[in-house]
Motif scaffolding. Sequence first.
Motif, PDB file in Angstrom:
ATOM      1  N   ASP A  38       0.799  -1.087  -0.199  1.00  0.00           N
ATOM      2  CA  ASP A  38       0.062  -0.102   0.048  1.00  0.00           C
ATOM      3  C   ASP A  38       0.904   1.266  -0.101  1.00  0.00           C
ATOM      4  O   ASP A  38       0.602   2.335   0.621  1.00  0.00           O
ATOM      5  CB  ASP A  38      -0.991  -0.009   1.241  1.00  0.00           C
ATOM      6  N   ARG A  48      -4.878  -7.032   2.325  1.00  0.00           N
ATOM      7  CA  ARG A  48      -5.805  -6.271   2.715  1.00  0.00           C
ATOM      8  C   ARG A  48      -6.248  -6.680   4.160  1.00  0.00           C
ATOM      9  O   ARG A  48      -6.397  -7.790   4.410  1.00  0.00           O
ATOM     10  CB  ARG A  48      -7.195  -6.588   1.728  1.00  0.00           C
ATOM     11  N   TYR A  67     -14.169  -4.486  -0.482  1.00  0.00           N
ATOM     12  CA  TYR A  67     -12.788  -3.995  -1.242  1.00  0.00           C
ATOM     13  C   TYR A  67     -12.901  -3.775  -2.744  1.00  0.00           C
ATOM     14  O   TYR A  67     -13.606  -4.716  -3.530  1.00  0.00           O
ATOM     15  CB  TYR A  67     -11.879  -5.070  -0.964  1.00  0.00           C
ATOM     16  N   TRP A  94      -5.944  -1.094  -3.112  1.00  0.00           N
ATOM     17  CA  TRP A  94      -7.409  -1.623  -2.377  1.00  0.00           C
ATOM     18  C   TRP A  94      -7.836  -0.983  -1.574  1.00  0.00           C
ATOM     19  O   TRP A  94      -7.224  -0.485  -0.653  1.00  0.00           O
ATOM     20  CB  TRP A  94      -7.246  -3.059  -2.014  1.00  0.00           C
TER      21      TRP A  94
END
Lengths: 259, 395
Positions: free
Chosen positions: A37, A187, A209, A216
Amino acid sequence: MKKMIGILLLATFTLPVLAESPEEKGLRIAQAADARDTGWKDQTANMIMTLRNRSGEESIRKIRTKSLEQKGDGDKSLSLFDEPADIKGTAMLTFSHGLKPDDQWLYLPALKRVKRISSRNKSGPFMGSEFAFEDLGSQEIEKYSYKYLKEEACGKGWKCHVLERTPAYKHSGYSKQVAWLDAREYRPVKIDYYDRKGSKLKTLTWKGYKTYGNFWRADEMFMQNHLTGKSTTLKWANYKLNTGLGDGDFNKNALARLR
Amino acid sequence: MTQYKSILLAGLLPLLSSVAVADWSGNIAVEGRYFTSSPQWQGQGSEGISLSFQPEYRHQWNDGKDGFTFIPFVRLDSMDDERTHADIRELSYLHVMDGWEFRAGISKVFWGVTESQHLVDIINQTDLVESVDGEEKLGQPMVRVTRVFDTGSIDVFLMPWFRERTFPGINGRLRTSMPVDTDSAAYESDDEQRHFDYSLRWNGYLGNVDYALSWFDGTSREPGFIAHPDKPLELLAPYYYQLQQAGLELQYTGEAWLWKLEAVHRSTSVEDYWAATGGFEYTFVGINDSALDLGVIGEYLYDSRGTDGQAPFQNDLFVGARLTLNDAQSSELLAGAIIDLDHSSKTFRVEASRRIGQNYKLSVEAQLFADVDVNDPLAAFEKDSFVQVELARYF
């Protein structure tokens, strides 16, 4: 002999993994999740927060958020409150730092006052909700120590890494958290929060999601307090990533002119 | 004709949609005030009911680089004709460029860090009939240019028009023994209300310290009083000196401690003095593992004019507590006392508020004047302790 070589080879390949302690594995997965991320640069999104008490009465907050990713430090973020109407225009600017206390300013529109506030109150409720400030803050790797617990199925055919993480920052309201991360995309799926006495206090679950570019984002976060029976739902909309925001959009002046 | 109509519509539609309902907000409120002692001065009442309305229109375009704000305000008061008043709090245009902000119109600005009084804050005139705490302000016409840096900004304020302070009328409470006739205001400057005031302020932060330095040159927001030209035995007339003010604001933000200092040096043709407010706020977070926060506030108030001057807070101590429930109704309470260390005077003040449902807010305010010394400028308010309850509907 061939078999012997095979076993030797197998041993050589599995040895580093075997030598990895649960702490090392936990940290490795947290780092992988963080790397997964990274690179979204900036983000804007709208949030509708629904507070529900034990008897089912609801109370709504509407908040617009902007965040700016920082390399080597916690993110910068701005939250602008639209509802309830009596706090419309109130805004909060946060420069989060890993273990160092965050820098935080609050803008009070009725007085036109920008107030530097202490970020000491990490365990306090955000806007009277079941989310504490620390639950919504920037999640930096160094904020926790990690321990890998297990791998298990976590719905929708997903497989999850289960990590225990212990806050390393001061003034946390938690003794530990147990987090489920899906093994493919890292996630967050669920977190159990344990209070200072060690009992399970709250559970946060993510739903819906979707991908935005490479990243995501969940449509919904649901926090259930097991002790009080109260809950809070966060519904997210209008995610926009990499919109071109810069440091100039995250200062005291921007805080006071935001609408 | 139809074509003309559709062209007209096509032109109007974007305009109409730009005046979206979402741009409007504001509040309407009903307030009741009750004074606990019989009045000290002739003509004053003891209780009043009052209605206020403040719609707020805000529109932004160009990705927030341009903005327009319009906030009118009106109050109808049953007790005091002077408190029945209207004002334009804001009517201003904002333009933002990379590192710059330009504002033109009527605007509101707040400077300061302390809680017990706001010494440095000088741009906007106090709307004194609104609240005796001086926190309600009148809209100030100005051009404001801001240069924004990474950790701070510099503001230049150009103010072509002066706003006179509002004062309670003859029937109003919280007034001087002789009421102030705002229609007879006199000025040191021949330019009177048209005197061109200017101000500069540099503010920023460095780690845990937020700081600001400011300079103001113009008409003093706080008037002195002179004998009324027509009725010298019945009324006072406000007299506005020219003033230069240098101001300093400092706040250190620790984990539980906030340390605060505000100081001003003021200079007029008749006096030079300085004044300061400094102190701390210490917050106990999550008392007994609850969501409750309790802040303890202590501030010292000083004015170099001492007991001779017209400053009520020349050597005073403020002690206060702020209770924040952190509940869904945003309930909070601020209680404090200002104790005069030269005179015996004490002023107690409580402010509490709580949201009701999604759109209402109930606020209670009470102020008590006790042991007021006859030599204290607060002596005029000795009998004016009050309780005020307000219910506001926000939209």
